[in-house]
Design an enzyme around this catalytic site. Structure first.
Site, PDB file in Angstrom:
ATOM      1  CG  LEU A  10       5.814  47.136 -14.029  1.00  0.00           C
ATOM      2  CD1 LEU A  10       4.597  46.316 -14.909  1.00  0.00           C
ATOM      3  CD2 LEU A  10       5.430  48.103 -13.012  1.00  0.00           C
ATOM      4  CB  ALA A  12       4.786  43.909  -7.581  1.00  0.00           C
ATOM      5  NE  ARG A  17       5.404  30.125 -14.147  1.00  0.00           N
ATOM      6  CZ  ARG A  17       5.428  30.644 -15.224  1.00  0.00           C
ATOM      7  NH1 ARG A  17       5.782  29.903 -16.175  1.00  0.00           N
ATOM      8  NH2 ARG A  17       5.026  31.914 -15.513  1.00  0.00           N
ATOM      9  N   GLY A 151       0.673  38.195 -24.674  1.00  0.00           N
ATOM     10  CA  GLY A 151      -0.360  38.759 -25.185  1.00  0.00           C
ATOM     11  C   GLY A 151      -0.119  39.121 -26.706  1.00  0.00           C
ATOM     12  CD  GLU A 166      -2.340  40.313 -21.249  1.00  0.00           C
ATOM     13  OE1 GLU A 166      -1.656  39.364 -21.198  1.00  0.00           O
ATOM     14  OE2 GLU A 166      -1.918  41.402 -21.222  1.00  0.00           O
ATOM     15  CG  ASN A 397      49.170  33.988   9.690  1.00  0.00           C
ATOM     16  OD1 ASN A 397      49.225  32.761   9.780  1.00  0.00           O
ATOM     17  ND2 ASN A 397      48.188  34.560   8.978  1.00  0.00           N
TER      18      ASN A 397
END
Length: 496
Positions: A10, A12, A17, A151, A166, A397
């Protein structure tokens, strides 16, 4: 034959923060983005499907997923979560990318737990598959120092997982529970498909909670288990830059411990930093202040440091690299580098070669046993074997528009302060005198000098720099010499 496996990462969320223009999951830890760490961990169990759920900044995150896929040499599917409606909805988006007849196990993890590794995922999968009655879910749990925000794992009287509540929905009694959800699960894919369609947004966040699948599965009569993880660092999430720094320090400790157990000596772990992708051979010594980044590879018996930073550098067996900064370079077996050398991209130092103090190289090949001992710049050059470049030499060079190449043969000896005005070639076995400016090629075995007879113009400073400190010092020295000469003459006269 074990069932097939899918891994869903996951990625997404917005990650506000972090206070950054860079998506949270793309912030680096030990040389890889947090997302890359999660995908590497998932790939280690060789799943049938490896899926990343993207949402916020999907262009950047999706591009990063594609790069990791190339690195791993396998397909990684990006499932798009158009609206962030919760973790349950995110997994639902992932399920839409999997074949409808897939009935294996599905692991779910997140892209902001960079210390989670393939070994831990494999152990969770083994635990999930070890039960006589196939469970609907096995959740990875842990006991943190501070459970705030996590949770809670609610167990029944038999000690089995009844549900996950939760933090925002927990009762005062549930909030006192110390065991929490890591956000890492092993699901029976068939049960997950069924239960995820029953999720509701009737909660404090008005989201589809993936955690509710556990309660629904229990209510439907399916076993649900919890596997407690001892090392909470493995699943500690990163939400801000303080936590990012802490995760980096912890992961670096793990990396160093792994190398030390494999036969590497780390003198001072507190000042030694090694990226996850670095490879180090046995009996290597890493001295204080060493930093090894990227795809750096250190051969056996080499000594690195102190105060050395190498990025994408290959170091040969038994080489020594001291107080050196190097990037995209190769150092041969037994070579000696430093102190205070700067190896820029394209540098190749051959076997038993030497780059000494205050030597800078770029796009340069230095042959086996050749030496550039000190105070020299070697750019766009090829040096053969067993040659020695005198101190304070410069390979000139750049003509202001283009770069040009210099070739120095084998067994060449160049004097101090030689200027190689490229393009120029110095043949095998040739010599140059100190202070030589080479504008034309030197044939094999020749001696090249460019300075004419020395001219000394006496009293030049007193005439053209009168009143300066140099003029006063010169006058005093001349007067002293004259006094000394007179004294000697008088002694000689007395002796006569």
């Amino acid at each position: 034959m074990p069932p097939q496996t899918a891994v869903v990462v996951l990625a997404a969320g917005a990650g506000t923060r972090m206070r950054s223009k860079t998506p949270k999951v793309l912030h680096p830890v030990a040389g890889r983005s947090m997302l890359s760490h999660a995908l590497h961990a998932g790939a280690e169990i060789d799943p049938t499907y490896l899926i990343t759920v993207v949402g916020h900044d999907r262009e950047k995150v999706g591009a990063a997923v594609a790069e990791v896929g190339k690195e791993l040499g396998r397909e990684i599917v990006s499932a798009v979560q158009e609206e962030q409606l919760g973790t349950g909805h995110a997994v639902q988006c992932a399920l839409d990318t999997i074949a409808a007849d897939f009935t294996g196990d599905l692991l779910v993890t997140t892209a902001d737990v960079p210390l989670l590794d393939g070994h831990t995922l494999s152990a969770l999968l083994d635990e999930h598959r070890s039960y006589a009655e196939r469970p609907a879910v096995t959740v990875l749990t842990f006991v943190p120092d501070d459970a705030n925000g996590y949770g809670r794992i609610v167990r029944d009287a038999d000690g089995q997982v009844a549900e996950i509540v939760e933090h925002a929905d927990a009762t005062p009694a549930q909030a006192k529970i110390k065991e929490v959800n890591s956000g890492v699960y092993a699901f029976d894919a068939s049960v997950l498909r069924t239960m995820i369609g029953r999720l509701s947004t009737a909660n404090a966040q008005h989201e589809l909670y993936l955690t509710d699948v556990l309660r629904l599965a229990r209510e439907a009569g399916h076993p649900v288990h919890g596997a407690r993880l001892v090392d909470q660092n493995k699943v500690t999430g990163v939400n801000d830059r303080v936590q990012l720094s802490q995760a980096g320090a912890t992961l670096n400790r793990y990396i160093l411990e792994r190398h030390m157990r494999a036969g590497v000596t780390v003198i001072d772990p507190a000042t030694t930093w090694v990226d996850a992708s670095v490879r180090i051979g046995r009996d290597v010594v890493l001295r204080p202040g060493t930093q090894l980044f990227g795809e750096t590879h250190i051969g056996e018996d080499a000594e690195i440091g102190p105060d050395t930073t190498l990025t994408d550098v290959v170091v040969g067996v038994g080489a020594s690299v001291i107080r050196t900064h190097g990037e995209r370079a190769e150092i041969g077996d037994g070579a000696s580098i430093g102190p205070f050398s700067y190896l820029r991209p394209g540098t190749v130092v051959g076997e038993e070669g030497k780059l000494g103090a205050f030597v800078e190289t770029k796009n340069a090949s230095i042959g086996a046993h050749s030496k550039v001992p000190h105070l020299t710049y070697v750019g766009d050059a090829t040096i053969g074997e067993y040659s020695n470049i005198g101190a304070s030499s410069v390979f000139v060079n750049y003509d202001g528009v283009n770069k040009h190449h210099t070739v120095v043969g084998s067994h060449v000896r160049t004097g101090s302060d030689t200027m190689f005005i490229a393009p120029v070639t110095v043949g095998d076995g040739a010599y140059t005198g100190a202070g030589t400016v080479l504008r034309r090629s030197v044939p094999p075995g020749a001696l090249a000098v460019s300075g004419g007879p020395q001219r000394t113009i006496e009293n030049w400073v007193q005439r053209y720099r009168p009143g300066t400190a140099a003029a006063r010092a010169a006058a005093e020295a001349i007067a002293a010499d004259e006094t000394s000469n007179k004294t000697i003459e008088q002694k000689d006269g007395n002796q006569q």
